[in-house]
Scaffold this motif. Structure first.
Motif, PDB file in Angstrom:
ATOM      1  N   ALA A 106      10.524   0.929 -11.898  1.00 16.93           N
ATOM      2  CA  ALA A 106      10.083   0.888 -10.505  1.00 16.93           C
ATOM      3  C   ALA A 106       9.707   2.291 -10.035  1.00 16.93           C
ATOM      4  O   ALA A 106       8.713   2.478  -9.335  1.00 16.93           O
ATOM      5  CB  ALA A 106      11.172   0.299  -9.616  1.00 16.93           C
ATOM      6  N   GLY A 107      10.481   3.281 -10.432  1.00 17.00           N
ATOM      7  CA  GLY A 107      10.196   4.665 -10.055  1.00 17.00           C
ATOM      8  C   GLY A 107       8.854   5.143 -10.570  1.00 17.00           C
ATOM      9  O   GLY A 107       8.168   5.931  -9.919  1.00 17.00           O
ATOM     10  N   ALA A 108       8.462   4.673 -11.729  1.00 15.53           N
ATOM     11  CA  ALA A 108       7.165   5.072 -12.292  1.00 15.53           C
ATOM     12  C   ALA A 108       6.020   4.328 -11.608  1.00 15.53           C
ATOM     13  O   ALA A 108       4.905   4.839 -11.517  1.00 15.53           O
ATOM     14  CB  ALA A 108       7.145   4.799 -13.791  1.00 15.53           C
ATOM     15  N   VAL A 109       6.295   3.109 -11.116  1.00 12.05           N
ATOM     16  CA  VAL A 109       5.240   2.329 -10.466  1.00 12.05           C
ATOM     17  C   VAL A 109       4.912   2.873  -9.078  1.00 12.05           C
ATOM     18  O   VAL A 109       3.750   2.878  -8.667  1.00 12.05           O
ATOM     19  CB  VAL A 109       5.647   0.839 -10.383  1.00 12.05           C
ATOM     20  CG1 VAL A 109       4.707   0.061  -9.473  1.00 12.05           C
ATOM     21  CG2 VAL A 109       5.658   0.223 -11.775  1.00 12.05           C
ATOM     22  N   VAL A 110       5.947   3.336  -8.363  1.00 13.54           N
ATOM     23  CA  VAL A 110       5.684   3.853  -7.014  1.00 13.54           C
ATOM     24  C   VAL A 110       4.764   5.064  -7.112  1.00 13.54           C
ATOM     25  O   VAL A 110       5.012   5.987  -7.870  1.00 13.54           O
ATOM     26  CB  VAL A 110       6.999   4.232  -6.293  1.00 13.54           C
ATOM     27  CG1 VAL A 110       6.687   4.809  -4.916  1.00 13.54           C
ATOM     28  CG2 VAL A 110       7.917   3.039  -6.171  1.00 13.54           C
TER      29      VAL A 110
ATOM     30  N   VAL B  59      12.706   2.726  -2.360  1.00 16.53           N
ATOM     31  CA  VAL B  59      12.426   1.520  -3.140  1.00 16.53           C
ATOM     32  C   VAL B  59      13.535   1.337  -4.166  1.00 16.53           C
ATOM     33  O   VAL B  59      13.824   2.236  -4.954  1.00 16.53           O
ATOM     34  CB  VAL B  59      11.055   1.633  -3.856  1.00 16.53           C
ATOM     35  CG1 VAL B  59      10.877   0.493  -4.853  1.00 16.53           C
ATOM     36  CG2 VAL B  59       9.931   1.615  -2.831  1.00 16.53           C
ATOM     37  N   LEU B  60      14.165   0.178  -4.158  1.00 19.17           N
ATOM     38  CA  LEU B  60      15.254  -0.103  -5.088  1.00 19.17           C
ATOM     39  C   LEU B  60      14.798  -0.993  -6.239  1.00 19.17           C
ATOM     40  O   LEU B  60      15.367  -0.955  -7.327  1.00 19.17           O
ATOM     41  CB  LEU B  60      16.401  -0.806  -4.353  1.00 19.17           C
ATOM     42  CG  LEU B  60      17.088   0.018  -3.265  1.00 19.17           C
ATOM     43  CD1 LEU B  60      18.061  -0.853  -2.490  1.00 19.17           C
ATOM     44  CD2 LEU B  60      17.825   1.203  -3.869  1.00 19.17           C
ATOM     45  N   GLY B  61      13.800  -1.817  -5.987  1.00 15.65           N
ATOM     46  CA  GLY B  61      13.344  -2.727  -7.024  1.00 15.65           C
ATOM     47  C   GLY B  61      11.981  -3.281  -6.678  1.00 15.65           C
ATOM     48  O   GLY B  61      11.567  -3.242  -5.509  1.00 15.65           O
TER      49      GLY B  61
ATOM     50  N   GLY C 142       0.826  -1.201   0.000  1.00 11.76           N
ATOM     51  CA  GLY C 142       0.000   0.000   0.000  1.00 11.76           C
ATOM     52  C   GLY C 142       0.862   1.254   0.000  1.00 11.76           C
ATOM     53  O   GLY C 142       0.582   2.232  -0.688  1.00 11.76           O
ATOM     54  N   ASN C 143       1.942   1.208   0.785  1.00  8.52           N
ATOM     55  CA  ASN C 143       2.877   2.342   0.828  1.00  8.52           C
ATOM     56  C   ASN C 143       3.453   2.607  -0.562  1.00  8.52           C
ATOM     57  O   ASN C 143       3.601   3.753  -0.981  1.00  8.52           O
ATOM     58  CB  ASN C 143       4.053   2.070   1.776  1.00  8.52           C
ATOM     59  CG  ASN C 143       3.653   1.976   3.245  1.00  8.52           C
ATOM     60  OD1 ASN C 143       4.428   1.482   4.063  1.00  8.52           O
ATOM     61  ND2 ASN C 143       2.466   2.454   3.595  1.00  8.52           N
ATOM     62  N   VAL C 144       3.810   1.545  -1.266  1.00  6.79           N
ATOM     63  CA  VAL C 144       4.375   1.694  -2.606  1.00  6.79           C
ATOM     64  C   VAL C 144       3.330   2.285  -3.547  1.00  6.79           C
ATOM     65  O   VAL C 144       3.612   3.197  -4.324  1.00  6.79           O
ATOM     66  CB  VAL C 144       4.895   0.339  -3.142  1.00  6.79           C
ATOM     67  CG1 VAL C 144       5.219   0.413  -4.623  1.00  6.79           C
ATOM     68  CG2 VAL C 144       6.127  -0.098  -2.361  1.00  6.79           C
ATOM     69  N   ALA C 145       2.100   1.789  -3.455  1.00  8.81           N
ATOM     70  CA  ALA C 145       1.042   2.263  -4.351  1.00  8.81           C
ATOM     71  C   ALA C 145       0.779   3.751  -4.166  1.00  8.81           C
ATOM     72  O   ALA C 145       0.508   4.471  -5.117  1.00  8.81           O
ATOM     73  CB  ALA C 145      -0.240   1.467  -4.120  1.00  8.81           C
TER      74      ALA C 145
END
Lengths: 400, 479
Positions: free
Chosen positions: B191-195, B163-165, B142-145
């Motif tokens: 990964a940067g775009a997904v976070v 977040v590294l990966g 959830g934090n990542v989303a």
């Protein structure tokens, strides 16, 4: 203006003093463009790219041209898009720790402006260059261990797309989760998804005091000193491990309040002496080479790869805690040597990218290495944002 | 309606006990941390990425919406099912897979609770820095989303900086790893775009995160002020003096009325505002920074500045902050927590406007926020049983959001756009901007079925989810 009719749309898009046929100095891997376009505003950048897209022209956006050696030779190169005239600081609010600049501003000029207010942008790569170029190449330096890299410092960005649309992501504030974080994609993309026209950063206060101390020793003793400095939370904001004729050196940048700096200096010297490293006169690491390559690794693999690169006859400059190991060769190594170093980096859990090399060498070994398992997504990204291959075609990973 | 064949396939892909369709089971998942409500058509609780891949392929085959969900603590409706569909609940995937002490990273499943990660690595002298107030319950996925923040993000950054990966699953069932322990891997920063993509691009099934060392020394101060204005001036002075504390939080008079009886922190009930300041680092640094913060607060009108003298007292101060919003339940039946950001220097004038808007709508507002970041959380206090009250609350919230944007800020600092603010996106992004973002959805093969009605302006079929909630609990409520 006498170029091919194919480029006439671009010529029509800009005033004549923004165009030039003098392409000397704009070569990418030895290949010159047909035309140099030097827009002075975001709108002119957009007009240029719109025209380029309509004309099926291939464009390479560039700034100080210090890192044009990045990537594979372009498959096509018609227009050099020189961004250096977008050189204004758009907004600077010291009280908000925020600055917004056009892509052509030199990092050194920006730092001068920020220093007047006791602040700095904690992006400290070894050489100067335009902000746009720094972001496109994802350059960083020793301060990364404390402040992060461009992806951590950018809070907003404007980009012109391959078809000439101006898009914005992020904003002017440090906390912002509205919209997708497109800026992350453009950083390190060497202009292959869009041309960065401006960026907004969070800046930091300059430290009250800053000192540097250098230690010499074996790469092993210096690496363990670096890890101990990290583990003890000393007030260290930069660590550079490098080698020269005099051997291995660890340059430690200590910064903070007076008491914290004094304590950290004492402790760093103690930690170093415990492993047989000694204080020494700092030696300037190199910043030039016929071939330059960078390994990106987990910190625990840094020492082994640094030694391997050194054994191959290169000077090494490494930021050990963030896993960057750069080799500078004055005599070009063989493709086989570079491939071997790439293999060692992979085994160490990382990657090995050739940042500058003669074209002949690039023909024998790919500068980026094998694409990863996420390459299909990258391919679709390129397809979505630059379907015609207008922007630096062929230079990026997997020939994108 | 979900075809029985689809349900059978989902049960075969996971197991019958983990596919829920009974109404009383679905109700349990219809909420989040806001007043949004939405009943999913089906709930599935997968155990791993392969099951999720299968679920997504089945959903695609039957053209069903999918909604990823963590612990359901979200504050923008991101994990609420807007138009039915399959709610994919990630909480069973809660293992910490690897901790690399020397490289200071951890590989975790998305259902790992934020605070549990820090607790698990504490024995190595490490912790996970992004600390949302809901960290006892919220999950890393959830934090990542949401690209979650928290009080300590002032100094250490938000989720994306840690977040590294990621391992992600796309709508077509492909499971892809992106990023890694080595920074600057060649290629685009997927990964940067997904976070922060709010579950609209893909489902995260693993996260490789950066850990930080616990500092040698922590000093926690609380400064009592007579007014919000004095307190915000102190914040500006602290930052202006070159001091970036690890955390710089503000609580106003209204919220203190809820917090003090609940937590007995020792805040005077007549305080206008309290600043909670935390400095971390070497003992020498915290001595100096703590003294500097103290004198700046006193110079800016602080009645007194106290310091926590032991970990218990520090815990109590932080409980008073992190549970502040839940303490509101003591004084009113409902609250609506807003999330806006303005440049720090605009805080005084914006806080004054927030007060005016509350008065205009006849609604009390309690403020608790990340003053150092300019990230405000006005909490509108109300009673949803009163006719028309809920709608007034939403209108009041919208007015406050407008003020934030006009002041040069944005519509969300950390809670996300979600359901709540999808129609405000056009205040800050042009159609061209949003087209580019929608282009990213295509790259990820995520069509409008992927967490529908979230993050972007309303499309056909999204309807008015707010009014649904209001109708259920508003004028016709039987209570």
């Amino acid at each position: 203006m006498a170029t091919t009719t194919r480029l006439s749309a671009i010529e029509a898009a800009l005033p004549s003093d923004a165009l030039s046929l003098d392409v000397h100095g704009y070569e990418v891997d030895g290949a010159p463009p047909l035309l140099v376009a030097k827009p002075t505003s975001e709108d002119e950048v957009a007009a240029t790219l719109r025209a380029a897209s309509e004309s099926d022209a291939a464009v390479v956006a560039l700034g100080s041209r210090r890192h044009l050696g990045l990537g594979m030779p372009p498959s096509r190169y018609d227009v050099a898009l020189d961004m250096t005239k977008l050189d204004r600081i758009l907004e600077y609010s010291p009280a908000d720790l925020m600055v917004s600049v056009e892509a052509g501003v030199l990092l050194s000029e920006l730092e001068k402006t920020l220093a007047e207010k006791g602040q700095w942008l904690p992006l400290d790569p070894a050489d100067d260059g335009t902000i746009g170029g720094m972001l496109a190449a994802n350059r960083s330096g020793p301060a990364r261990m404390s402040f992060g890299s461009a992806r951590d410092l950018v809070i907003g960005m404007k980009v012109v797309t391959a078809t000439g649309d101006v898009i914005k992501s992020g904003g002017r504030v440090v906390k912002n989760v509205a919209g997708y974080d497109l800026a992350k994609l453009h950083i390190g993309a060497i202009g292959t998804l869009g041309v960065i026209t401006s960026a907004t950063f969070k800046v930091a206060p300059l430290p009250v005091e800053m000192q540097e101390v250098a230690f010499t020793g074996t790469s092993q003793s210096l690496m363990s000193t670096a890890l101990e400095i990290r583990n003890r939370g000393l007030a260290v904001t930069g660590l550079t491990l490098s080698n020269s004729l005099q051997g291995w050196q660890l340059l430690v940048r200590i910064a903070g309040g007076h008491a914290a700096v004094a304590r950290s200096r004492r402790d760093a010297e103690l930690l170093a002496s415990r492993v047989g490293a000694t204080v020494a006169e700092a030696v300037e690491p190199p910043t030039e080479g016929v071939v330059i390559a960078r390994a990106s690794l987990p910190p625990t693999s840094v020492e082994a790869v640094a030694e391997s690169i050194a054994s191959n006859g290169a000077s090494v400059v490494s930021y050990p805690l963030t896993g960057t190991v750069r080799g500078y060769w004055q005599d070009a190594p063989s493709a086989a040597d570079l491939a071997s170093l790439r293999g060692i980096s992979r085994v160490g859990g990382g990657a090995f990218v050739i940042e500058a090399a003669p074209v002949e060498l690039k023909q024998q070994i790919d500068t980026w290495g094998e694409p990863g398992v996420d390459f299909e997504l990258m391919r679709r990204l390129k397809q979505q944002f630059d379907p015609k291959g207008t922007l630096s075609p062929g230079r990026f990973v997997g020939d994108l | 309606m979900i075809p029985p064949a689809a349900i059978r396939e989902l049960e075969a892909a996971t197991s019958p006990e983990r596919v829920l369709s009974a109404y009383e089971d679905l109700l349990v998942f219809e909420y989040d941390g806001t007043i949004e409500r939405g009943t999913p058509t089906l709930v599935v609780l997968p155990d791993d990425a392969n099951e999720i891949a299968a679920i997504l392929r089945i959903a695609r085959k039957y053209d069903l919406p999918v909604i990823p969900r963590g612990a359901g603590t979200g504050l923008s409706g991101g994990a609420v099912s807007a138009v039915g569909g399959i709610l994919i609940v990630m909480t069973r995937m809660s293992r910490i897979l690897e901790v690399d002490v020397e490289n200071q990273t951890a590989l975790v499943e998305p259902g790992v609770v934020n605070l549990e990660l820090s607790k698990a690595v504490a024995k190595h002298g490490l912790y996970y820095a992004p600390d949302p107030s809901s960290q006892r319950a919220c999950t890393i996925g959830g934090n990542v989303a949401e690209n979650a923040g928290g009080p300590h993000c002032l100094a250490y950054g938000v989720t994306t900086n840690h977040v590294l990966g990621l391992e992600i699953v796309l709508a077509d069932g492909s499971v892809i790893w992106t990023g890694g322990e080595a920074r600057d891997l060649p290629g685009y920063d997927i990964a940067g775009a997904v976070v922060g993509s709010e579950g609209t691009l893909c489902i995260v099934t693993k996260a490789l995160v950066r850990l930080m060392r616990t500092p040698e020394s922590v000093r926690t101060l609380s400064a009592i002020f007579n007014s919000i204005e004095d307190a915000t001036n102190a914040v500006t002075a602290i930052i202006g003096d070159g001091l970036i504390p690890a955390a710089l939080e503000m609580l106003d008079h209204e919220i203190i009325q809820a917090v003090e009886p609940a937590f007995h922190v020792g805040y005077p009930l007549d305080a206008g505002a309290v600043l909670l300041i935390e400095v971390e680092g070497l003992v020498e640094a915290t001595d100096e920074d703590g003294a500097k913060a103290r004198s700046i607060c006193l110079e800016n009108g602080a009645r007194e500045v106290r310091e926590a003298t032991d970990p218990v007292e520090r815990e109590r101060l932080w409980a008073g902050r992190k549970a502040a919003i839940s303490a509101i339940g003591r004084i009113v039946p409902n609250y609506y927590v807003l999330d806006g950001v303005v440049p720090r220097t605009k805080l005084p004038e914006v806080m004054a406007r927030v007060g005016e808007i509350g008065a205009q709508y006849g609604l009390p507002i309690a403020n608790v926020f990340h003053a150092g970041d300019g990230n405000l959380h006005p909490c509108v206090l109300f009673d949803e049983r009163k006719p028309g009250e809920s709608q007034r609350v939403l209108d009041c919230g919208e007015a406050i959001m407008r003020v934030c944007v006009e002041a040069g800020g944005t519509i969300t600092g950390e809670h996300g756009v979600g359901l709540e603010k999808r129609n405000f996106m056009s205040w800050i992004f042009t159609d061209t901007d949003m087209d580019a973002m929608r282009g990213l959805k295509q790259v990820f093969l995520a069509d409008d079925r992927f967490n529908p009605c979230k993050a972007f302006p309303t499309s056909k079929g999204c309807g008015e989810v707010h009014s649904g909630a209001i109708q259920r609990f508003g004028a016709d409520a039987a209570i």
